[in-house]
Design a protein around this motif. Sequence first.
Motif, PDB file in Angstrom:
ATOM      1  N   ARG A 175      30.483   0.195 -78.322  1.00  0.00           N
ATOM      2  CA  ARG A 175      30.660  -0.791 -77.257  1.00  0.00           C
ATOM      3  C   ARG A 175      29.427  -1.673 -77.092  1.00  0.00           C
ATOM      4  N   TYR A 176      28.253  -1.102 -77.365  1.00  0.00           N
ATOM      5  CA  TYR A 176      27.006  -1.826 -77.125  1.00  0.00           C
ATOM      6  C   TYR A 176      25.927  -1.221 -78.010  1.00  0.00           C
ATOM      7  N   ILE A 198      29.048   4.182 -76.712  1.00  0.00           N
ATOM      8  CA  ILE A 198      30.349   4.298 -77.361  1.00  0.00           C
ATOM      9  C   ILE A 198      31.411   4.548 -76.298  1.00  0.00           C
ATOM     10  N   LEU A 199      32.665   4.321 -76.667  1.00  0.00           N
ATOM     11  CA  LEU A 199      33.768   4.590 -75.759  1.00  0.00           C
ATOM     12  C   LEU A 199      34.933   5.156 -76.544  1.00  0.00           C
ATOM     13  N   PRO A 204      35.079   4.859 -70.580  1.00  0.00           N
ATOM     14  CA  PRO A 204      34.591   3.551 -71.022  1.00  0.00           C
ATOM     15  C   PRO A 204      33.189   3.554 -71.596  1.00  0.00           C
ATOM     16  N   SER A 205      32.445   4.664 -71.414  1.00  0.00           N
ATOM     17  CA  SER A 205      31.075   4.616 -71.934  1.00  0.00           C
ATOM     18  C   SER A 205      30.441   5.991 -72.022  1.00  0.00           C
ATOM     19  N   VAL A 224      30.031  -4.290 -82.625  1.00  0.00           N
ATOM     20  CA  VAL A 224      30.621  -3.985 -81.330  1.00  0.00           C
ATOM     21  C   VAL A 224      32.130  -4.197 -81.390  1.00  0.00           C
ATOM     22  N   CYS A 225      32.861  -3.262 -80.825  1.00  0.00           N
ATOM     23  CA  CYS A 225      34.333  -3.278 -80.767  1.00  0.00           C
ATOM     24  C   CYS A 225      34.971  -3.089 -82.132  1.00  0.00           C
ATOM     25  N   ILE A 271      41.215  -0.682 -78.643  1.00  0.00           N
ATOM     26  CA  ILE A 271      40.314  -1.773 -78.270  1.00  0.00           C
ATOM     27  C   ILE A 271      41.040  -3.108 -78.276  1.00  0.00           C
ATOM     28  N   ILE A 276      36.961  -4.708 -73.424  1.00  0.00           N
ATOM     29  CA  ILE A 276      35.851  -3.941 -72.853  1.00  0.00           C
ATOM     30  C   ILE A 276      34.711  -4.829 -72.375  1.00  0.00           C
ATOM     31  N   ARG A 277      34.661  -6.092 -72.804  1.00  0.00           N
ATOM     32  CA  ARG A 277      33.604  -6.968 -72.303  1.00  0.00           C
ATOM     33  C   ARG A 277      33.921  -7.346 -70.869  1.00  0.00           C
ATOM     34  N   THR A 444      29.496  -0.934 -65.692  1.00  0.00           N
ATOM     35  CA  THR A 444      29.857  -1.068 -67.108  1.00  0.00           C
ATOM     36  C   THR A 444      28.960  -0.241 -68.012  1.00  0.00           C
TER      37      THR A 444
END
Length: 471
Positions: A175-176, A198-199, A204-205, A224-225, A271, A276-277, A444
């Motif tokens: 995710r980031y 990660i998700l 979500p995280s 990402v994603c 996804i 997720i953003r 988030t």
Amino acid sequence: MEKTITTLQRVPLSDLVPDGRNIFIVGIIIAKQEPRKFNDTKSGDTRRERAVWNFTLRDSPICYINVTCWGLKDEIFGINNKFHVGDVVTVLNPQITIRKLNDHGENYRPKVTSPYALTINENVESNIFNHEGNCHVYHQLLRLPTKPIAGAYTLADVHNQKQRIDGVDLVGIVRYVGKVRTINVRDGTERQVREVIILDQTSPSLRVSIWDPDLIIRAGTWKVCNTVLFITDVRCEWSDFARSVTATLTSSTVVTEDPITVETENLRKYIQENPIRVRAILDKVAQSMSNLSAIQNVMNVQQVLDKIDNIIKSPNTNREEQQFTALLYGVVTHLDLDGFSRVVSTRCPRCDTVIVNSIICTNNECPVGLGEEQDEPVTSFDLVLMLSDQTGSLPNCRLNGHTAEMVLKCTVQEFLAFSDEEKTILKWKLLMERCAVRILVTWTGFGNPIISVLGCELASPVEVANRLPHS
């Protein structure tokens, strides 16, 4: 070296026997550890430093083995810098020994399928060098998990475990990817660390800390994603700083990127169907609420601030699960449409990086920024406003994208064509006016909550008088 190999027998890992001689093995490095240095006490010269380096070698879907290299510090550190995960290597004349399952060192190395261990020692004619033959079949092994992926914890399971747990297997989509940070550790030295989030379908995280230099570099290539990670044998524990359970990679960890499994495809599909953003989430929430009037839980500013504070201070609380909505009857006390504040932003649709004074993404860790993919930048409203009532103020409320167009009753393209006078007129349609504002407060995984405006319209005095809560 080629002349030497011709006199040796190539042996697959599955055919190894103890104390085998005059052999060589070809495989791909799937994991490695940082070398450790120590003083050479056996030689009597304690000033001479030696080192040991461990890596994990694989030559087939079912066979992988741990390899240990011993030697002088400069030599071992040089070998470590030369070979990386994904390199196909030839191991020449290693010492083959039976693994001792109760050996203390086994707890600090990846779990392997071979009953043996390999040792490269400078006292014998053993060596390691890059393989010069066909490497394609070995590269395919990088995407095969080293443990059953079905046995992995879900991220929700991890968050429900408040105490420390070791040896956890995880699977999630990136995710980031954070920037590399240099920090001082307890022994006074500086080390680099990188955080990845990660998700999965259940949470979500989850923050993952990476300390290994090679993995830190590899993480810079994760998308990402898109990149799915299967991470084995990590340590998970509660972090007071993050107010959530976090994971840390260990010397036993093996990271498999984009494993060839059903779980990988399911995560990518998830996804695609669940953004997720932050802006994408808010757009989806706003679109899913065809009737925003369904948000009827009226709160004043102080009640919103108190609820946020309680969530932050509550022990053992996963903030990402505590999002809430509210209806505020407040005055818009800050809204800069005709000044120097940012009103619109142009972003890379791939990594969400703001593009300034350029027409392309400048993120050198993004496939678009690197030129590997083509994608047009997206321009949208990116506003910050302040809401106030008799109990206080909520600064930094975000009004973005499609929601901003609905509130301002114009598209971003139309706004950009407005004159300064038209922008001022538009601003005063809301500024210092009492409005019914529907907000979403969410976390988030990046610290403070985000207060986002889902809807904003002028409120009648009768409605305000009837519904405004007391302080």
